[in-house]
Design an enzyme around this catalytic site. Structure first.
Site, PDB file in Angstrom:
ATOM      1  N   ASN A  11     -21.992  -2.234  -1.464  1.00 36.71           N
ATOM      2  CA  ASN A  11     -21.311  -3.340  -2.150  1.00 36.71           C
ATOM      3  C   ASN A  11     -20.126  -2.744  -2.908  1.00 36.71           C
ATOM      4  O   ASN A  11     -20.297  -2.159  -3.967  1.00 36.71           O
ATOM      5  CB  ASN A  11     -22.313  -4.020  -3.110  1.00 36.71           C
ATOM      6  CG  ASN A  11     -21.647  -5.082  -3.978  1.00 36.71           C
ATOM      7  OD1 ASN A  11     -20.515  -5.490  -3.728  1.00 36.71           O
ATOM      8  ND2 ASN A  11     -22.365  -5.532  -5.002  1.00 36.71           N
ATOM      9  N   TRP A  12     -18.954  -2.898  -2.321  1.00 35.75           N
ATOM     10  CA  TRP A  12     -17.765  -2.276  -2.927  1.00 35.75           C
ATOM     11  C   TRP A  12     -17.275  -3.011  -4.171  1.00 35.75           C
ATOM     12  O   TRP A  12     -16.418  -2.532  -4.881  1.00 35.75           O
ATOM     13  CB  TRP A  12     -16.618  -2.221  -1.903  1.00 35.75           C
ATOM     14  CG  TRP A  12     -16.844  -1.308  -0.745  1.00 35.75           C
ATOM     15  CD1 TRP A  12     -17.981  -0.594  -0.462  1.00 35.75           C
ATOM     16  CD2 TRP A  12     -15.919  -1.002   0.309  1.00 35.75           C
ATOM     17  NE1 TRP A  12     -17.823   0.130   0.698  1.00 35.75           N
ATOM     18  CE2 TRP A  12     -16.556  -0.113   1.188  1.00 35.75           C
ATOM     19  CE3 TRP A  12     -14.623  -1.418   0.596  1.00 35.75           C
ATOM     20  CZ2 TRP A  12     -15.931   0.393   2.330  1.00 35.75           C
ATOM     21  CZ3 TRP A  12     -13.992  -0.931   1.730  1.00 35.75           C
ATOM     22  CH2 TRP A  12     -14.644  -0.030   2.586  1.00 35.75           C
ATOM     23  N   LYS A  13     -17.784  -4.200  -4.391  1.00 30.56           N
ATOM     24  CA  LYS A  13     -17.309  -5.051  -5.491  1.00 30.56           C
ATOM     25  C   LYS A  13     -15.791  -5.197  -5.396  1.00 30.56           C
ATOM     26  O   LYS A  13     -15.254  -5.220  -4.288  1.00 30.56           O
ATOM     27  CB  LYS A  13     -17.789  -4.493  -6.840  1.00 30.56           C
ATOM     28  CG  LYS A  13     -19.308  -4.249  -6.826  1.00 30.56           C
ATOM     29  CD  LYS A  13     -19.913  -3.940  -8.145  1.00 30.56           C
ATOM     30  CE  LYS A  13     -21.417  -3.741  -7.988  1.00 30.56           C
ATOM     31  NZ  LYS A  13     -22.107  -3.474  -9.249  1.00 30.56           N
ATOM     32  N   HIS A  99     -25.525 -12.370  -6.777  1.00 33.42           N
ATOM     33  CA  HIS A  99     -25.476 -11.090  -7.482  1.00 33.42           C
ATOM     34  C   HIS A  99     -25.431 -11.361  -8.983  1.00 33.42           C
ATOM     35  O   HIS A  99     -24.802 -12.327  -9.421  1.00 33.42           O
ATOM     36  CB  HIS A  99     -24.233 -10.298  -7.027  1.00 33.42           C
ATOM     37  CG  HIS A  99     -24.246  -8.890  -7.528  1.00 33.42           C
ATOM     38  ND1 HIS A  99     -23.944  -8.573  -8.830  1.00 33.42           N
ATOM     39  CD2 HIS A  99     -24.551  -7.719  -6.918  1.00 33.42           C
ATOM     40  CE1 HIS A  99     -24.060  -7.260  -8.988  1.00 33.42           C
ATOM     41  NE2 HIS A  99     -24.435  -6.723  -7.845  1.00 33.42           N
ATOM     42  N   GLU A 101     -23.806 -10.106 -11.289  1.00 36.12           N
ATOM     43  CA  GLU A 101     -22.460 -10.167 -11.871  1.00 36.12           C
ATOM     44  C   GLU A 101     -21.869 -11.563 -11.689  1.00 36.12           C
ATOM     45  O   GLU A 101     -21.136 -12.049 -12.552  1.00 36.12           O
ATOM     46  CB  GLU A 101     -21.569  -9.082 -11.241  1.00 36.12           C
ATOM     47  CG  GLU A 101     -21.905  -7.705 -11.797  1.00 36.12           C
ATOM     48  CD  GLU A 101     -21.521  -6.545 -10.901  1.00 36.12           C
ATOM     49  OE1 GLU A 101     -20.796  -6.748  -9.918  1.00 36.12           O
ATOM     50  OE2 GLU A 101     -21.957  -5.416 -11.201  1.00 36.12           O
ATOM     51  N   GLU A 169     -32.629  -6.336  -7.830  1.00 36.62           N
ATOM     52  CA  GLU A 169     -31.656  -5.588  -8.613  1.00 36.62           C
ATOM     53  C   GLU A 169     -31.847  -5.883 -10.099  1.00 36.62           C
ATOM     54  O   GLU A 169     -31.294  -6.879 -10.616  1.00 36.62           O
ATOM     55  CB  GLU A 169     -30.228  -5.995  -8.222  1.00 36.62           C
ATOM     56  CG  GLU A 169     -29.842  -5.656  -6.820  1.00 36.62           C
ATOM     57  CD  GLU A 169     -28.337  -5.397  -6.718  1.00 36.62           C
ATOM     58  OE1 GLU A 169     -27.967  -4.300  -6.303  1.00 36.62           O
ATOM     59  OE2 GLU A 169     -27.543  -6.281  -7.087  1.00 36.62           O
ATOM     60  N   GLY A 175     -25.234  -0.212 -12.527  1.00 35.06           N
ATOM     61  CA  GLY A 175     -24.128   0.528 -13.137  1.00 35.06           C
ATOM     62  C   GLY A 175     -24.496   1.297 -14.401  1.00 35.06           C
ATOM     63  O   GLY A 175     -23.616   1.767 -15.118  1.00 35.06           O
ATOM     64  N   SER A 210     -27.971   1.483  -9.570  1.00 33.57           N
ATOM     65  CA  SER A 210     -27.843   2.922  -9.815  1.00 33.57           C
ATOM     66  C   SER A 210     -28.491   3.790  -8.740  1.00 33.57           C
ATOM     67  O   SER A 210     -29.079   4.834  -9.045  1.00 33.57           O
ATOM     68  CB  SER A 210     -28.395   3.288 -11.205  1.00 33.57           C
ATOM     69  OG  SER A 210     -27.629   2.655 -12.204  1.00 33.57           O
ATOM     70  N   GLY A 231     -23.873   0.179  -5.115  1.00 37.97           N
ATOM     71  CA  GLY A 231     -22.582  -0.210  -5.675  1.00 37.97           C
ATOM     72  C   GLY A 231     -21.648   0.977  -5.743  1.00 37.97           C
ATOM     73  O   GLY A 231     -21.073   1.393  -4.724  1.00 37.97           O
TER      74      GLY A 231
HETATM   75  P1  PGA Z   1     -24.584   0.176  -8.754  1.00 36.81           P
HETATM   76  O1  PGA Z   1     -24.442  -1.368  -8.347  1.00 36.81           O
HETATM   77  O2  PGA Z   1     -25.121   0.921  -7.566  1.00 36.81           O
HETATM   78  O3  PGA Z   1     -23.203   0.600  -9.121  1.00 36.81           O
HETATM   79  O4  PGA Z   1     -25.534   0.231  -9.915  1.00 36.81           O
HETATM   80  C1  PGA Z   1     -25.389  -1.972  -7.510  1.00 36.81           C
HETATM   81  C2  PGA Z   1     -25.061  -3.435  -7.328  1.00 36.81           C
HETATM   82  O5  PGA Z   1     -24.580  -4.071  -8.272  1.00 36.81           O
HETATM   83  O6  PGA Z   1     -25.229  -3.990  -6.226  1.00 36.81           O
END
Ligand code: PGA
Length: 248
Positions: A11-13, A99, A101, A169, A175, A210, A231
């Site tokens: 997931n590149w965001k 997600h 976010e 998640e 993160g 993470s 991520g």
């Molecule tokens: P992260 O993000 O690996 O940077 O913790 C994972 C995600 O939000 O899908």
């Protein structure tokens, strides 16, 4: 129970410009090509602007494409949005929905996520539905309740289990550099499977938050962890591939 094929999702965001994103996708594709036949699935979810050019670059490679969100409707007066059908048109097979976010920043509710799952499945996409408890819920011992409520609320009344992946998640793990123990993750994944009833046997349940090369092995060795949603560590092809290799 049949062994489920592991899925490694990047997931590149909101990261990756035309050149850097294309290069990253091509590097991952080269790694995948050198291991054909791949014994696991690799899915890249770049920002929407890059999907078309990456789709062309990934043609004839085993790497699959996904998007990070979509609208529930197929078309219409929804300024700024993209439909699942449009994503399918340009080569997407997967879409991440719900997600944390998006839930936090755009107020996406379970009800909205469920509508998106229905729309995306109708367009032929496999939906990666994200659920996870907050730090407060975890501290209050309410993880199980939070997971069950989010899972059942984020799925439409009718859905195709063959087009569903559940991503556990925990919000506090995204993160942050912190992760639950493999035991804790296994516990939640088993809960997800029980909540899905008979479908729980076949629906992949993956973990995200993470995930890095140094912890991927201890996660992917677990039969109850069907893959990972990565991520920040997916933004580097070496790191991402060393995570993926743990799924062999
Ligand atoms: P992260 O993000 O690996 O940077 O913790 C994972 C995600 O939000 O899908």
């Amino acid at each position: 129970m049949a062994k489920r094929r592991k899925i490694i999702v990047g997931n590149w965001k909101m990261n990756g410009r035309l050149t850097s994103g294309l290069n990253l996708a091509k590097e991952v594709a080269n790694r995948a090509q050198s291991e054909i036949p791949l014994s696991f699935d690799v899915v890249l979810c770049p920002p929407a602007t890059l999907i078309w050019s990456i789709s062309e670059a990934l043609m004839d490679t085993p790497v699959l494409l996904g998007a990070q969100d979509c609208h529930y409707a197929n078309h219409g007066a929804y300024t700024g949005d993209v439909s699942a059908g449009m994503l399918a048109d340009i080569g997407c097979r997967y879409v991440i929905l719900g997600h944390s976010e998006r839930r936090a920043a755009y107020g996406e509710t379970n009800q909205l996520v469920a509508k998106k799952v229905a729309g995306a499945q109708l367009a032929g996409l496999t939906t990666i539905v994200c659920i996870g408890e907050t730090l407060e819920q975890r501290a209050a011992g309410a993880t199980e309740e939070a997971i069950t409520e989010q899972l059942t609320g984020s799925l439409p009344e009718k859905f195709h289990p063959s087009q569903l992946v559940v991503a556990y998640e925990p919000v506090w793990a995204i993160g942050s550099g912190e992760t639950p123990s493999p035991d804790e993750i296994r516990h939640v994944h088993q809960l997800v499977r029980r909540s899905l009833g008979v479908m729980g046997e076949t629906v992949p349940v993956i973990y995200g938050g993470s995930v890095v090369p140094s912890n991927a092995g201890s996660l992917l060795v677990e039969p109850d962890i069907d893959g990972v949603l990565v991520g920040s560590a997916s933004l580097n092809s070496d790191g991402f591939w060393s995570i993926a290799e743990c799924a062999r």
